[in-house]
Design a protein around this motif. Structure first.
Motif, PDB file in Angstrom:
ATOM      1  N   VAL A  97       0.821  -1.214   0.000  1.00  9.65           N
ATOM      2  CA  VAL A  97       0.000   0.000   0.000  1.00  9.65           C
ATOM      3  C   VAL A  97       0.853   1.261   0.000  1.00  9.65           C
ATOM      4  CG1 VAL A  97      -1.699   1.324   1.330  1.00  9.65           C
ATOM      5  CG2 VAL A  97      -1.964  -1.131   1.058  1.00  9.65           C
ATOM      6  N   ALA A  98       1.968   1.253   0.687  1.00 10.01           N
ATOM      7  CA  ALA A  98       2.817   2.447   0.797  1.00 10.01           C
ATOM      8  C   ALA A  98       3.797   2.588  -0.363  1.00 10.01           C
ATOM      9  CB  ALA A  98       3.577   2.415   2.118  1.00 10.01           C
ATOM     10  N   THR A  99       3.738   1.699  -1.334  1.00  5.62           N
ATOM     11  CA  THR A  99       4.669   1.756  -2.466  1.00  5.62           C
ATOM     12  C   THR A  99       3.927   2.186  -3.728  1.00  5.62           C
ATOM     13  OG1 THR A  99       4.295  -0.522  -3.190  1.00  5.62           O
ATOM     14  CG2 THR A  99       5.944  -0.175  -1.452  1.00  5.62           C
ATOM     15  N   ASN A 100       4.669   2.368  -4.796  1.00  9.00           N
ATOM     16  CA  ASN A 100       4.068   2.700  -6.086  1.00  9.00           C
ATOM     17  C   ASN A 100       3.711   1.450  -6.885  1.00  9.00           C
ATOM     18  OD1 ASN A 100       3.875   5.438  -5.960  1.00  9.00           O
ATOM     19  ND2 ASN A 100       5.798   5.836  -7.007  1.00  9.00           N
ATOM     20  N   LYS A 101       3.811   0.287  -6.264  1.00  7.51           N
ATOM     21  CA  LYS A 101       3.476  -0.962  -6.936  1.00  7.51           C
ATOM     22  C   LYS A 101       2.465  -1.709  -6.069  1.00  7.51           C
ATOM     23  CE  LYS A 101       5.653  -4.746  -9.418  1.00  7.51           C
ATOM     24  NZ  LYS A 101       6.937  -5.321  -9.808  1.00  7.51           N
ATOM     25  N   LEU A 102       1.226  -1.666  -6.483  1.00  9.24           N
ATOM     26  CA  LEU A 102       0.142  -2.308  -5.742  1.00  9.24           C
ATOM     27  C   LEU A 102       0.127  -3.799  -6.081  1.00  9.24           C
ATOM     28  CD1 LEU A 102      -2.290  -1.700  -3.889  1.00  9.24           C
ATOM     29  CD2 LEU A 102      -3.660  -1.512  -5.963  1.00  9.24           C
ATOM     30  N   LYS A 103       0.310  -4.626  -5.060  1.00  6.41           N
ATOM     31  CA  LYS A 103       0.314  -6.080  -5.267  1.00  6.41           C
ATOM     32  C   LYS A 103      -0.987  -6.650  -4.731  1.00  6.41           C
ATOM     33  CE  LYS A 103       5.297  -6.480  -5.011  1.00  6.41           C
ATOM     34  NZ  LYS A 103       6.433  -7.101  -4.333  1.00  6.41           N
ATOM     35  N   PHE A 104      -1.532  -7.594  -5.491  1.00  7.90           N
ATOM     36  CA  PHE A 104      -2.779  -8.222  -5.098  1.00  7.90           C
ATOM     37  C   PHE A 104      -2.854  -9.624  -5.678  1.00  7.90           C
ATOM     38  CE2 PHE A 104      -3.357  -5.635  -8.842  1.00  7.90           C
ATOM     39  CZ  PHE A 104      -4.116  -6.404  -9.703  1.00  7.90           C
ATOM     40  N   ARG A 105      -3.767 -10.417  -5.131  1.00 11.61           N
ATOM     41  CA  ARG A 105      -3.947 -11.798  -5.558  1.00 11.61           C
ATOM     42  C   ARG A 105      -5.367 -11.970  -6.066  1.00 11.61           C
ATOM     43  NH1 ARG A 105      -1.691 -16.640  -2.082  1.00 11.61           N
ATOM     44  NH2 ARG A 105       0.059 -16.050  -3.354  1.00 11.61           N
ATOM     45  N   ILE A 106      -5.483 -12.580  -7.234  1.00 12.11           N
ATOM     46  CA  ILE A 106      -6.787 -12.894  -7.819  1.00 12.11           C
ATOM     47  C   ILE A 106      -6.991 -14.396  -7.678  1.00 12.11           C
ATOM     48  CG2 ILE A 106      -8.177 -12.897  -9.924  1.00 12.11           C
ATOM     49  CD1 ILE A 106      -6.336 -10.583 -10.929  1.00 12.11           C
ATOM     50  N   GLU A 107      -8.094 -14.775  -7.061  1.00 13.33           N
ATOM     51  CA  GLU A 107      -8.428 -16.190  -6.923  1.00 13.33           C
ATOM     52  C   GLU A 107      -9.783 -16.428  -7.567  1.00 13.33           C
ATOM     53  OE1 GLU A 107      -8.255 -17.558  -2.883  1.00 13.33           O
ATOM     54  OE2 GLU A 107      -6.497 -16.323  -2.468  1.00 13.33           O
ATOM     55  N   GLY A 108      -9.919 -17.575  -8.192  1.00 14.02           N
ATOM     56  CA  GLY A 108     -11.198 -17.908  -8.803  1.00 14.02           C
ATOM     57  C   GLY A 108     -11.253 -19.374  -9.187  1.00 14.02           C
ATOM     58  N   LEU A 109     -12.395 -19.772  -9.665  1.00 12.61           N
ATOM     59  CA  LEU A 109     -12.644 -21.157 -10.035  1.00 12.61           C
ATOM     60  C   LEU A 109     -12.884 -21.229 -11.542  1.00 12.61           C
ATOM     61  CD1 LEU A 109     -13.265 -24.089  -9.009  1.00 12.61           C
ATOM     62  CD2 LEU A 109     -15.659 -23.380  -8.945  1.00 12.61           C
ATOM     63  N   ILE A 110     -12.119 -22.082 -12.197  1.00 14.52           N
ATOM     64  CA  ILE A 110     -12.312 -22.334 -13.621  1.00 14.52           C
ATOM     65  C   ILE A 110     -13.103 -23.635 -13.734  1.00 14.52           C
ATOM     66  CG2 ILE A 110     -11.227 -22.857 -15.826  1.00 14.52           C
ATOM     67  CD1 ILE A 110      -8.703 -21.447 -14.800  1.00 14.52           C
ATOM     68  N   SER A 111     -14.264 -23.560 -14.357  1.00 18.86           N
ATOM     69  CA  SER A 111     -15.053 -24.763 -14.629  1.00 18.86           C
ATOM     70  C   SER A 111     -14.957 -25.047 -16.118  1.00 18.86           C
ATOM     71  CB  SER A 111     -16.517 -24.557 -14.238  1.00 18.86           C
ATOM     72  OG  SER A 111     -16.638 -24.445 -12.855  1.00 18.86           O
TER      73      SER A 111
END
Length: 140
Positions: A97-111
């Protein structure tokens, strides 16, 4: 799966290829510029169309509240423009959050015809270079 492999007919059509196609599509959807129309008068006519493709919140200043808005936009774009990914969850890496590079995780289900598979994509949005990175993680 690269575009050249697809053009050469080397598309295997297995679950890995489906995952790669989803990653390519997510990269394109999330890298799109701001929506063409944001006019309230047109919203009912263009709400579910590609005219709304793109992230609006990424132009805001970086911070916890802005990060939440950006990730909300990310989730909404995924739900709207990537129907192969179900039960989507987008989680923020609080340390970014305090950097210029926002890291996040996307999770989902592939059917697919191969069964259901949970996919986890470690992603980042770099505000300095205006670049997006979406990658499959080895950890679930």
């Amino acid at each position: 799966m690269s575009l050249m492999a697809k053009l050469k007919g080397q598309w295997r059509g297995d679950v890995d290829d489906i995952r790669d196609a989803i990653i390519e599509n997510l990269s394109a959807v999330l890298s799109a510029r701001a929506p063409m129309w944001e006019s309230p008068e047109l919203s009912s006519q263009v709400h579910e169309s590609i005219a709304t493709l793109g992230m609006v919140s990424s132009l805001r200043s970086q911070g916890k509240s802005s990060s939440d808005l950006i990730l909300h936009d990310v989730k909404q774009l995924i739900v709207k423009f990537e129907p192969r990914l179900k039960d989507v969850v987008v989680e923020l890496d609080e340390n970014s959050v305090a950097t210029n590079k926002l890291k996040f995780r996307i999770e989902g289900l592939i059917s697919s015809k191969f069964g259901d598979e949970v996919v986890v994509l470690d992603s980042s949005l770099d505000f300095t270079t205006s670049s997006l990175d979406v990658r499959k993680t080895n950890l679930v």
